[in-house]
Design an enzyme around this catalytic site. Structure first.
Site, mmCIF file in Angstrom:
data_model
loop_
_atom_site.group_PDB
_atom_site.id
_atom_site.type_symbol
_atom_site.label_atom_id
_atom_site.label_comp_id
_atom_site.label_asym_id
_atom_site.label_seq_id
_atom_site.Cartn_x
_atom_site.Cartn_y
_atom_site.Cartn_z
ATOM 1 N N ASP A 187 6.485 -22.866 -9.842
ATOM 2 C CA ASP A 187 5.235 -23.385 -9.291
ATOM 3 C C ASP A 187 4.781 -22.570 -8.073
ATOM 4 O O ASP A 187 5.470 -21.640 -7.638
ATOM 5 C CB ASP A 187 5.451 -24.871 -8.939
ATOM 6 C CG ASP A 187 4.212 -25.711 -9.161
ATOM 7 O OD1 ASP A 187 3.106 -25.153 -9.201
ATOM 8 O OD2 ASP A 187 4.350 -26.951 -9.264
ATOM 9 N N GLU A 189 0.718 -20.939 -11.476
ATOM 10 C CA GLU A 189 -0.085 -20.820 -10.245
ATOM 11 C C GLU A 189 -1.531 -21.229 -10.493
ATOM 12 O O GLU A 189 -2.416 -20.841 -9.762
ATOM 13 C CB GLU A 189 0.106 -19.472 -9.549
ATOM 14 C CG GLU A 189 -0.247 -18.245 -10.328
ATOM 15 C CD GLU A 189 -1.762 -18.097 -10.507
ATOM 16 O OE1 GLU A 189 -2.241 -18.462 -11.601
ATOM 17 O OE2 GLU A 189 -2.421 -17.603 -9.585
ATOM 18 N N TRP A 190 -1.690 -22.033 -11.571
ATOM 19 C CA TRP A 190 -2.944 -22.759 -11.829
ATOM 20 C C TRP A 190 -4.138 -21.844 -12.109
ATOM 21 O O TRP A 190 -5.296 -22.251 -11.958
ATOM 22 C CB TRP A 190 -3.267 -23.708 -10.659
ATOM 23 C CG TRP A 190 -2.066 -24.358 -10.083
ATOM 24 C CD1 TRP A 190 -1.122 -25.054 -10.779
ATOM 25 C CD2 TRP A 190 -1.625 -24.347 -8.709
ATOM 26 N NE1 TRP A 190 -0.134 -25.494 -9.921
ATOM 27 C CE2 TRP A 190 -0.422 -25.079 -8.644
ATOM 28 C CE3 TRP A 190 -2.150 -23.819 -7.531
ATOM 29 C CZ2 TRP A 190 0.291 -25.270 -7.458
ATOM 30 C CZ3 TRP A 190 -1.464 -24.009 -6.345
ATOM 31 C CH2 TRP A 190 -0.248 -24.724 -6.316
ATOM 32 N N GLY A 191 -3.856 -20.578 -12.429
ATOM 33 C CA GLY A 191 -4.964 -19.654 -12.703
ATOM 34 C C GLY A 191 -5.643 -19.144 -11.444
ATOM 35 O O GLY A 191 -6.621 -18.405 -11.521
ATOM 36 N N ASN A 201 -4.988 -16.892 -9.261
ATOM 37 C CA ASN A 201 -5.037 -15.432 -9.051
ATOM 38 C C ASN A 201 -5.220 -14.680 -10.372
ATOM 39 O O ASN A 201 -4.733 -13.567 -10.530
ATOM 40 C CB ASN A 201 -3.758 -14.956 -8.363
ATOM 41 C CG ASN A 201 -3.561 -15.618 -7.014
ATOM 42 O OD1 ASN A 201 -4.135 -15.202 -6.018
ATOM 43 N ND2 ASN A 201 -2.766 -16.688 -6.982
ATOM 44 N N ASP A 252 -4.080 -28.996 -12.639
ATOM 45 C CA ASP A 252 -3.281 -29.929 -13.457
ATOM 46 C C ASP A 252 -4.139 -30.749 -14.422
ATOM 47 O O ASP A 252 -5.149 -31.339 -14.025
ATOM 48 C CB ASP A 252 -2.522 -30.908 -12.546
ATOM 49 C CG ASP A 252 -1.399 -30.202 -11.805
ATOM 50 O OD1 ASP A 252 -1.291 -28.963 -11.905
ATOM 51 O OD2 ASP A 252 -0.638 -30.903 -11.117
#
Ligand code: GLA
Length: 400
Positions: free
Chosen positions: A149, A182-184, A186, A204
């Protein structure tokens, strides 16, 4: 002397090149499994994980291809004086090695969660500064999958941080699927193919069809929309991850569960169930274990579907499959039912990505409805059918 120096130099280069890679043979099709977060949050324990392992076998999930059992955040509690990560002894009294052995004894694989920063999203110890030590610990415990994460990372560089953990895992030598989370933020689809096996593309997922929160959480349709421009980056060994499934949790209707699951399969997404599989109703089992729909997800070509037609709330998605076959998904996002009359017969199909490559449509196909489990005719006739509100019809065009 010179030759010896040259040899040392060449070996050094080879060593460095060999080190700088991920385990390439893993995740040739999107990983499938179960993860604790969506349903249980921090309420994880050894008992729960053992019961889930048993249920994966008993409910047929394992037979349908679900393989990785992953404990998300909150299994870890502190580090010892030597810096070793410690599992919460109250919740995991037998320790992680014993739990991994139990999961393996069921023919399943075992996964854990950590974070590239100083602390996880729930404030547990992160792996920053302990990457190699943690990788050794995971390998010693028998870990097969690591979700990594991005909380509490301050000014860390994402690509460098994920590379560091990739190198640590590779050096330890145990093949571990590396899931980048990393949730997109970067744009990992631009750099992560050489680093991880899957990467999250969004914030999320929430247990809702159509919702969006300021902090980044979002529903099924919001996530689907975000996959359109990045589908071309996904493929065998390196998949876009639109997040874990909410199928079988309380927020979605049966139609929405079916549409959510079908679209994840069309998108070649990792299929990580996120519900309480110990107490699923029959419908939820039917959805999660629909082998004909799962076969679209697991198709060896690994080409994510593209949105072919967009009539506002009504969309036609197409997924090219191996042997020149195709899947069509009619997705009805609207509140009214959709009466479809759609010509399937075309001579070729242009793909909006991959430089408008076109797929030839070779002859006539048998058309099968993958939720009715029935052949419904031939592809030279238009498809006529009804898609209920927030639901799908999924067809596979089979070569005879
Ligand atoms: C982040 C991740 C989630 C989950 C939680 C755990 O929000 O995106 O998938 O792992 O952390 O704290």
């Amino acid at each position: 002397m010179r030759i010896i120096k040259l040899k040392v130099f060449i070996s050094l280069i080879l060593f460095c090149t060999v080190q700088a890679q991920k385990f390439n043979q893993l995740a040739q099709t999107p990983p499938m499994g179960w993860n604790s977060w969506n349903k249980f949050g921090c309420d994880v324990s050894e008992d729960l994980i053992k019961q889930i392992a048993d249920a994966m076998v008993a409910t047929g999930l394992k037979d349908a291809g679900y393989e990785y059992l992953v404990i998300d955040d909150c299994w870890q509690i502190a580090r010892d004086e030597a810096g070793n990560i410690i599992a919460d002894p109250e919740r995991f009294p037998s320790g992680m090695k014993a739990l991994a052995d139990y999961v393996h004894s069921k023919g399943l694989k075992f996964g854990l969660y950590s974070d590239a920063g100083t602390k996880t999203c729930q404030g547990r110890p992160g792996s920053r500064g302990y990457e190699f030590q943690d990788a050794r610990t995971y390998a010693a415990w028998g870990v097969d999958y690591l979700k990594y994460d991005w909380c509490n990372t301050g000014t860390q560089n994402a690509e460098a941080s994920y590379k560091l953990m990739r190198d640590a895992l590779f050096q330890v030598g145990r093949p571990i699927v590396f899931s980048i989370c990393e949730w997109g933020s970067n744009q990992p689809w631009l750099w992560a193919a050489e680093i991880g096996h899957i990467w999250r593309t969004t914030g999320d997922i929430q247990d809702c069809w159509d919702c969006e929160y300021n902090w980044g959480g979002m529903g099924v349709v919001q996530i689907i929309d975000k996959q359109v421009p990045i589908r071309k980056y996904s493929g065998p060994g390196h998949w876009n991850d639109p997040d874990m499934l909410e199928v079988g949790n309380s927020g979605l209707t049966e139609s929405e569960n079916r549409a959510h699951f079908s679209m994840w399969c069309m998108l070649s997404a990792p299929l990580m169930a996120g519900n309480d599989i110990r107490s699923m109703d029959k419908k939820t089992i039917e959805i999660l274990t629909n082998k004909e729909v799962i076969a679209l997800d697991q198709d060896p070509l690994g080409i994510s579907a593209f949105k072919f037609v967009d009539y506002g709330d009504r969309e036609v998605w197409i997924k090219p499959l191996q042997n020149g076959e195709f899947a069509y998904c009619f997705l009805n996002r609207g509140d009214d039912e959709w009466k479809v009359n759609y010509p399937l017969k075309k001579d070729w199909l242009p793909d909006p990505d991959f430089g408008w490559k076109s797929y030839p449509i070779d002859g006539s196909f048998t058309v099968r409805d993958l939720w009715k489990h029935k052949n419904i005719g031939m592809s030279d006739k238009p498809f006529q059918g009804t898609v209920p509100s927030h639901d799908v019809v999924v067809l596979r065009l089979f070569k005879q």
